[in-house]
Design an enzyme around this catalytic site. Structure first.
Site, PDB file in Angstrom:
ATOM      1  N   GLU A 126      -1.907  25.246 -17.346  1.00  0.00           N
ATOM      2  CA  GLU A 126      -3.672  26.401 -17.063  1.00  0.00           C
ATOM      3  C   GLU A 126      -4.324  25.191 -17.394  1.00  0.00           C
ATOM      4  OE1 GLU A 126      -1.816  29.585 -19.633  1.00  0.00           O
ATOM      5  OE2 GLU A 126      -4.313  28.970 -20.345  1.00  0.00           O
ATOM      6  N   ARG A 269       7.852  -7.949  12.065  1.00  0.00           N
ATOM      7  CA  ARG A 269       6.003  -8.491  12.523  1.00  0.00           C
ATOM      8  C   ARG A 269       6.510 -10.312  12.393  1.00  0.00           C
ATOM      9  NH1 ARG A 269       1.421  -8.457  13.943  1.00  0.00           N
ATOM     10  NH2 ARG A 269      -0.055  -8.471  12.512  1.00  0.00           N
ATOM     11  N   GLN A 338       1.615  -3.261   1.420  1.00  0.00           N
ATOM     12  CA  GLN A 338       1.745  -4.713   0.740  1.00  0.00           C
ATOM     13  C   GLN A 338       1.605  -5.465   2.114  1.00  0.00           C
ATOM     14  OE1 GLN A 338      -1.222  -5.898  -0.519  1.00  0.00           O
ATOM     15  NE2 GLN A 338      -1.625  -7.567  -0.248  1.00  0.00           N
ATOM     16  N   GLY A 341       0.601  -4.828   5.766  1.00  0.00           N
ATOM     17  CA  GLY A 341      -1.086  -5.467   5.886  1.00  0.00           C
ATOM     18  C   GLY A 341      -1.814  -3.697   5.951  1.00  0.00           C
ATOM     19  N   GLY A 342      -2.588  -4.861   7.073  1.00  0.00           N
ATOM     20  CA  GLY A 342      -3.403  -3.260   7.742  1.00  0.00           C
ATOM     21  C   GLY A 342      -3.556  -2.111   8.403  1.00  0.00           C
ATOM     22  N   GLU A 365       5.577  17.557 -13.993  1.00  0.00           N
ATOM     23  CA  GLU A 365       6.365  18.156 -15.004  1.00  0.00           C
ATOM     24  C   GLU A 365       6.037  17.395 -16.509  1.00  0.00           C
ATOM     25  OE1 GLU A 365       9.294  20.174 -14.491  1.00  0.00           O
ATOM     26  OE2 GLU A 365       6.853  20.383 -13.190  1.00  0.00           O
TER      27      GLU A 365
END
Length: 384
Positions: A126, A269, A338, A341-342, A365
């Protein structure tokens, strides 16, 4: 001890993952950005029996065990928590009817959900009452052969799309025992005086519908009472043992999805002439989140197994699983961003969405703090 899954459980896991990758992954970003309920995906999920995974076969469901349901939750959430929640919460509240409802209620309310013809929910929290369930103020007064409900419910999953809700309400306010005097009553959304106000602007799980419910002299027949009058609180505590285990499975799924995406990206990467996975700093991040995810999975599976095996430690296990798995979900999603990265900070990659979605597992919950309270009380033998 046998930690392996059966051939049937492995088949369930693989089929659900295939479904998630084929039907959910291509549209997940679209539904997240639009904060739109995925009706078309829900229809396909119902055809596979996923909307009624925990509903018994005799009422049209798949009849899966809690462990198998946890496996389903994990796989769906690994791909997309928002739509995954829509599918796994289509029968939210069904546990109460399954355990305490009459045969007529089970046939009336469980079968349509299992067959994809309806969506249900559980209305507990509520505006001024979140973790303190014993302070629920939504009232239900008996008037002849009807119950008359008044009050508000907040943060209700499926609130504006649900066809009916199992509502926690106060039926006997004169009882002094703070854990007595509450009952659970089914309320259909087409009743006069019922109103649902969709909540938008959520951090995560944006495809899932959340709403505030308003009950203004809503009348339902007396046979909508679930189980025994005044037993709503202990019914709800039993309900939480199962739902908290499933939130733990959500956390495992999010962590798994984060781990998979982080590992893949780290190998693709290149920086300084080599994949970033060759750097020890990245290797340690990958090792840590994969280890924690596996630990969370085992704790969650043990809790799920305990639901059907009358383990007297179930309440403690469920809270342990939820607290730990939700924390691992947040940590794994954070590390995945992380590692990206960008690129992880924009929605070109799924880890941005997982990062936003993960936080809710520490809130709904029962918050992380409440889970720690429960674990401590169980250890000290004080129950709820």
């Amino acid at each position: 001890m046998d930690f392996g899954l059966s051939d049937e459980q492995i088949a369930i896991r693989d089929e659900v993952r295939k479904f998630a990758e084929n039907e959910i992954e291509p549209v997940a970003g679209e539904y997240d950005q639009a904060e739109k309920y995925p009706w078309d995906v829900m229809d396909k999920a119902a055809e596979m029996g996923l909307t009624g995974s925990n509903i018994p076969v005799e009422y049209g469901g798949a009849g899966y065990t809690p462990l198998e349901t946890a496996i389903i939750v994990e796989e769906l959430f690994a791909v997309d928590p928002g739509i995954g929640l829509c599918i796994t919460s289509a029968a939210f509240g069904a546990d109460a009817i399954r355990e305490f409802g009459t045969e007529e209620q089970k046939e009336q309310y469980l079968r349509p959900v299992a067959e994809g013809e309806a969506v249900m929910g559980a209305a507990i929290s509520e505006p001024d009452t979140g973790s303190d369930v014993s302070s629920v103020s939504t009232s239900a007064e008996k008037d002849g052969d009807e119950w008359v409900l008044n009050g508000n419910k907040m943060w209700i999953t499926n609130g504006s799309v649900g066809d009916y809700f199992v509502v926690m309400c106060e039926t006997d306010p004169e009882i002094e025992d703070r854990y007595a005097g509450f009952s659970q009553i089914v309320v259909e959304s087409d009743r006069d005086g019922f109103e649902a106000d969709k909540i938008t602007g959520k951090l995560g799980i944006r495809a899932s519908d959340t709403a505030e419910l308003i009950f203004d002299d809503v009348r339902v027949p007396e046979e909508n009472l679930v189980g025994q009058r005044g037993m709503g609180f202990p019914q709800l505590m039993q309900f939480f043992d199962e739902t908290r285990t499933m939130v733990a499975a959500q956390g495992v799924g999010i962590a798994k999805g984060a781990c998979e995406r982080a590992l893949e990206y780290a190998q693709e990467r290149d920086q300084f002439g080599q994949p970033i996975s060759e750097f020890q700093a990245i290797q340690h991040k990958l090792a840590e989140i994969h280890t924690k995810t596996e630990a969370a999975r085992n704790l969650t599976y043990k809790s799920a197994w305990s639901i059907n095996n009358e383990d007297d430690q179930l309440t403690q296990l469920a809270s342990m699983a939820k607290e730990f798995s939700s924390r691992v979900a947040v940590e794994a999603a954070d590390e995945a961003v992380q590692i990206h990265g960008g690129s992880g900070y924009v929605n070109d990659f799924d880890v941005e969405r997982l990062y936003r979605d993960a936080k809710i597992t520490q809130i709904y919950e029962g918050t992380t703090e409440i889970q720690k309270n429960i674990i401590a009380r169980e250890l000290l033998g004080k129950g709820f």
